[in-house]
Design a protein around this motif. Structure first.
Motif, PDB file in Angstrom:
ATOM      1  N   MET A 563       0.826  -1.144  -0.052  1.00 51.34           N
ATOM      2  CA  MET A 563       0.191   0.138  -0.042  1.00 51.34           C
ATOM      3  C   MET A 563       1.375   1.449  -0.376  1.00 51.34           C
ATOM      4  N   VAL A 564       2.269   1.257   0.429  1.00 46.95           N
ATOM      5  CA  VAL A 564       2.687   2.552   0.733  1.00 46.95           C
ATOM      6  C   VAL A 564       3.075   3.406  -0.578  1.00 46.95           C
ATOM      7  N   PRO A 565       3.858   2.968  -1.534  1.00 48.36           N
ATOM      8  CA  PRO A 565       4.589   3.057  -2.522  1.00 48.36           C
ATOM      9  C   PRO A 565       2.529   4.022  -3.403  1.00 48.36           C
ATOM     10  N   PRO A 566       1.909   3.479  -3.497  1.00 54.36           N
ATOM     11  CA  PRO A 566       1.084   4.457  -4.456  1.00 54.36           C
ATOM     12  C   PRO A 566       0.224   5.676  -3.043  1.00 54.36           C
ATOM     13  N   ALA A 568       2.133   7.046  -1.201  1.00 56.09           N
ATOM     14  CA  ALA A 568       3.206   7.992  -1.299  1.00 56.09           C
ATOM     15  C   ALA A 568       3.476   9.320  -2.303  1.00 56.09           C
ATOM     16  N   MET A 569       3.289   8.346  -3.519  1.00 61.14           N
ATOM     17  CA  MET A 569       3.097   9.567  -4.298  1.00 61.14           C
ATOM     18  C   MET A 569       2.208  10.492  -4.414  1.00 61.14           C
ATOM     19  N   ALA A 570       0.820   9.635  -3.891  1.00 62.52           N
ATOM     20  CA  ALA A 570      -0.273  10.785  -3.770  1.00 62.52           C
ATOM     21  C   ALA A 570       0.036  12.040  -2.694  1.00 62.52           C
ATOM     22  N   GLU A 601       0.229  -0.801  -8.478  1.00 59.85           N
ATOM     23  CA  GLU A 601       0.698  -0.674  -9.669  1.00 59.85           C
ATOM     24  C   GLU A 601      -0.119   0.926  -9.592  1.00 59.85           C
ATOM     25  N   GLY A 602      -0.524   1.800  -8.329  1.00 64.89           N
ATOM     26  CA  GLY A 602      -1.252   2.537  -9.087  1.00 64.89           C
ATOM     27  C   GLY A 602       0.057   3.521  -9.005  1.00 64.89           C
ATOM     28  N   ALA A 603       1.165   3.195  -8.394  1.00 62.15           N
ATOM     29  CA  ALA A 603       2.402   3.792  -8.364  1.00 62.15           C
ATOM     30  C   ALA A 603       3.076   3.918  -9.270  1.00 62.15           C
ATOM     31  N   ILE A 604       2.970   3.356 -10.660  1.00 62.61           N
ATOM     32  CA  ILE A 604       3.588   3.034 -11.958  1.00 62.61           C
ATOM     33  C   ILE A 604       3.563   4.108 -12.617  1.00 62.61           C
ATOM     34  N   PRO A 605       2.213   4.707 -12.798  1.00 61.11           N
ATOM     35  CA  PRO A 605       2.868   5.938 -14.049  1.00 61.11           C
ATOM     36  C   PRO A 605       4.493   6.881 -13.543  1.00 61.11           C
ATOM     37  N   PHE A 606       4.067   6.999 -12.010  1.00 58.52           N
ATOM     38  CA  PHE A 606       5.262   7.674 -11.641  1.00 58.52           C
ATOM     39  C   PHE A 606       7.175   7.423 -11.962  1.00 58.52           C
ATOM     40  N   ALA A 607       7.260   6.232 -11.467  1.00 59.48           N
ATOM     41  CA  ALA A 607       8.221   4.900 -12.005  1.00 59.48           C
ATOM     42  C   ALA A 607       8.547   5.258 -13.024  1.00 59.48           C
ATOM     43  N   ALA A 608       7.130   5.059 -13.638  1.00 60.47           N
ATOM     44  CA  ALA A 608       8.050   4.739 -15.450  1.00 60.47           C
ATOM     45  C   ALA A 608       8.546   5.956 -15.713  1.00 60.47           C
ATOM     46  N   VAL A 665       8.754   7.919   4.902  1.00 66.30           N
ATOM     47  CA  VAL A 665       9.670   7.635   4.522  1.00 66.30           C
ATOM     48  C   VAL A 665       9.738   7.710   3.081  1.00 66.30           C
ATOM     49  N   THR A 666       9.007   6.640   1.934  1.00 65.19           N
ATOM     50  CA  THR A 666       9.200   7.144   0.493  1.00 65.19           C
ATOM     51  C   THR A 666       8.679   9.038   0.406  1.00 65.19           C
ATOM     52  N   THR A 667       7.566   9.129   1.280  1.00 67.19           N
ATOM     53  CA  THR A 667       7.393  10.870   0.612  1.00 67.19           C
ATOM     54  C   THR A 667       8.647  11.833   0.432  1.00 67.19           C
TER      55      THR A 667
END
Length: 706
Positions: A563-566, A568-570, A601-608, A665-667
């Motif tokens: 749950m953390v990556p999306p 954090a990106m939000a 997968e909600g963080a994929i656009p940012f990682a790409a 941390v990620t943010t």
């Protein structure tokens, strides 16, 4: 049947800047026209289709489309953008956008019209006319396929000045003289042509044309299916190749004549869904690609088919046509193919896991953890007792969860050997459950089943027996071999290993648990829903088959880290929006919901867009969350659900603390690393990797405000 498109559904000055905004603008016109009943529901279906595969095409065309229960009748809206909108096409933004809406039960007449439009989009004259048209009604008529006379840009004939009349008369006379001269030249050339001698008897006859049969299909069967067919047809005509195409789309499925298939020299499959009755094409040189390859590079596919036929290649082993192999290259190594086979099994298994696991978790929430000892609801069910309803949910979930290992094994074999692999795969998976080999047994059973079927398919058999091979011979022999190996050879050692793994998870404590939680967190966040993420997730789900304290802690740590990556990106797009592009800020709004729902997968656009900054940051936060979840002793009996199953989690408040810590941390790392770049792009966000800050482009950047 209403007209597919009217002037009200045309916007020649589409001002949207993103594909989502463009779809909304055009869909609002459909709503006003009474063609769409629920705007948000329809746009959700459009977005779901877009997520399967980008709908941008070479030549500046975007064709977002879907079948939806929120569409009253098949309809089409057209927009023309002056700035261009990114729909994911290789050659850049699209200026012609067609939003195609088909109802869930669309009639064949409407779908035939839509398929005709899809074919005409391959015609440069048609798209050129749309780019030049200035009237919405005339543009709608063009899209409908009607003959539209050229716009009247000159005064009526009676108002033409005498000088212009003379000029026109002179032009007409010149045209008549030119025509007479051409007729005379043709007459002079005709006489010698009649005197040409017949070819010598020894002259070699003209060889017959090369013949190809093709199948095109896409997930919705509305646009790409027919565009691919048209593109292949045009390329074949230019190459002097005879081509027959079977479009397995929504507008009907007309089978190719068996005689045409038999006479073909090669086969081209351009598809993103399973080719129906694929066995009809067995034994011929085959090119197997995604549907977009046929739209973008049809000439290359025809050349490849010629080359394979010249080399005398027969159809590749069935595994090459399996679902997870279609996007692969011919030179894929064994490790790549193995990953695809395993991912096939996992992708089909996950819905069973989610449905069964959530039903079991809901049963525990309603009836307590003792509900697993309830009698069968088939024998005892009281309509007014909560415990009976909880038992019903638990037992339904248990049945669904019981399919986990057989489905995993069956579809691993399917990924290797296509449909013939299903029977021995399911049989091997069921045996794995019988001998308590569990998740590991299912993996091995699937691989064995696929390998056995592939070996049988390589055996040459007499022609009379080929018809019964897939129905009788392959299922019989492969099931017997797989059963023998699972019961008597590999089953018991694997069952022992599974038991040892379960005991190890049950005894996890202290530093070992913390390290495992951190490692699982790193895996969940490394590829954001990719193979390594799925390995960690499947490992956790496998432990739920025989749950103990350790396996429940592992499941909790895996979901928390995912749950953390999306999230954090939000959060990063909210607290430091100027470090992100406008599109990323929009994606950040959706990432709140995706993260809360455990959709990594909600963080994929940012990682790409920025992998070197986003992925390491996500991994750091995931490791922190996984480790803290283990330290806090959080447990989870549901394999999915995100924040919606928080009441079912052991130590729920500390669980939220672990997620919040990893998100912070990620943010923090993302903001720090992105802020260190020191540049922003023209839309107010930072320069992405594709925007170099050297050379001529460097002059377009401005410093980030301190």
């Amino acid at each position: 049947m209403s007209e597919l498109i009217t002037a009200d559904l045309v916007d020649l000055d589409l001002s949207a800047e993103t594909k989502e905004a463009a779809a909304r603008s055009l869909a609002e016109r459909m709503v006003r026209a009474g063609r769409v009943t629920d705007l948000d529901g329809f746009l959700a279906d459009v977005a779901a289709r877009e997520a399967q595969m980008p709908t941008g095409l070479d030549g500046g065309i975007g064709i977002p489309h879907c079948r939806s229960a929120h569409v009253a009748e098949a309809t089409l809206a057209f927009g023309r953008s002056g700035r261009g909108i990114d729909f994911g096409a290789p050659d850049g933004p699209a200026d012609l956008i067609f939003l195609i809406a088909a109802p869930a039960g669309a009639d064949d007449d409407h779908l035939t019209i839509l398929s005709s439009l899809a074919r005409r989009l391959m015609d440069g004259e048609f798209t050129g006319a749309l780019r030049a048209e200035g009237d919405a009604a005339r543009a709608a008529a063009l899209v409908r396929g009607e003959d539209v006379p050229p716009a009247e840009d000159v005064p009526p004939a009676e108002d033409v000045p005498p000088a212009e009349e003379a000029a026109s008369a002179g032009e007409a006379t010149s045209a008549e003289e030119a025509a007479s001269a051409e007729e005379a030249a043709s007459a002079e050339e005709a006489a010698p042509a009649e005197e040409v001698a017949a070819p010598d008897a020894d002259e070699a006859p003209t060889p017959p044309p090369f013949k190809i049969v093709a199948v095109t299909s896409c997930p919705t069967g509305i646009a790409h299916t027919y565009m691919a067919a048209e593109s292949l047809q045009k390329a074949a005509e230019s190459e002097g190749v005879e081509l027959a195409v079977e479009t397995q789309g929504s507008a009907g499925f007309g089978r190719l004549d068996p005689a045409v298939i038999a006479a073909a020299d090669a086969v081209v499959f351009a598809h993103d869904v399973e080719v129906r009755d694929k066995a009809r094409f067995a034994g011929k040189p085959t090119v197997d690609v995604g549907v977009k390859a046929a739209i973008n590079r049809p000439g290359e596919l025809i050349a490849e088919a010629r080359d394979k036929a010249a080399r005398g290649e027969a159809s590749a082993p069935v595994a090459a046509g399996a679902p997870m192999d279609r996007g692969g290259e011919l030179g894929d190594g064994y490790a790549t193919r193995l990953r695809k086979w395993l991912m096939t099994g996992v992708s089909y298994m996950v819905p069973f896991v989610a449905a069964g696991g959530l039903l079991i978790a809901l049963a525990f929430a309603i009836g307590g953890y003792e509900i697993n000892e309830a009698k069968s609801v088939a024998d005892h069910f009281v309509w007014t007792e909560v415990a009976s309803w909880a038992a019903l949910l638990f037992q339904i979930g248990g049945v669904a969860f019981g399919f986990l290992v057989p489905v995993l094994a069956g579809y691993i074999a399917y990924g290797m050997a296509d449909r013939p692999g299903l029977v021995p795969g399911f049989v091997g998976g069921a045996i794995a459950l019988t001998i308590n080999a569990g998740f590991l047994g299912g993996l091995i059973a699937g691989l064995i089943a696929g390998a056995v079927v592939m070996a049988i398919q390589r055996v040459r058999v007499p022609a009379p027996l080929r018809g019964i091979m897939p129905v009788v011979v392959i299922p019989l022999i492969s099931s017997a071999v797989v059963g023998f190996l699972m019961f008597l050879v590999v089953g018991k050692p694997v069952a022992s290993l599974q038991s040892a793994l379960t005991d190890w998870l049950g005894g996890l404590s202290g530093a070992n648990a913390i390290i495992l939680g951190a490692v699982l967190g790193l895996m969940m966040c490394f590829d954001l829903g990719g193979p390594l993420n799925k390995v960690a997730y499947t490992f956790a789900v496998g432990g739920l088959a025989n749950p103990n304290e350790g396996s429940l802690k592992v499941m909790a740590a895996v979901m928390a880290a995912g749950m953390v990556p999306p999230l954090a990106m939000a959060l990063a797009t909210t607290v430091r929006g100027r470090l992100f592009t406008k599109a990323e800020r929009e994606n950040g709004k959706a990432a709140w919901v995706l993260g809360a729902s455990f959709i990594t997968e909600g963080a994929i656009p940012f990682a790409a867009a920025d992998p070197l900054r986003v992925i390491p940051s996500a991994m750091a936060g995931g490791a922190v969350t996984g480790a803290l979840s283990m330290v806090f002793g959080c447990t989870l009996r549901a394999p999915h659900g995100g924040v919606f199953v928080i009441p079912l989690i052991g130590q729920p408040l500390l669980y939220l603390v672990a997620i919040a810590a990893g998100t912070a941390v990620t943010t923090g790392l993302v903001v720090l690393l992105k802020g260190a770049r020191g540049t922003v792009s023209a839309d107010g966000g930072p320069a992405g990797p594709a925007e170099a800050t050297t050379g001529a482009d460097a002059d377009r950047k401005v410093p980030v405000a301190a």
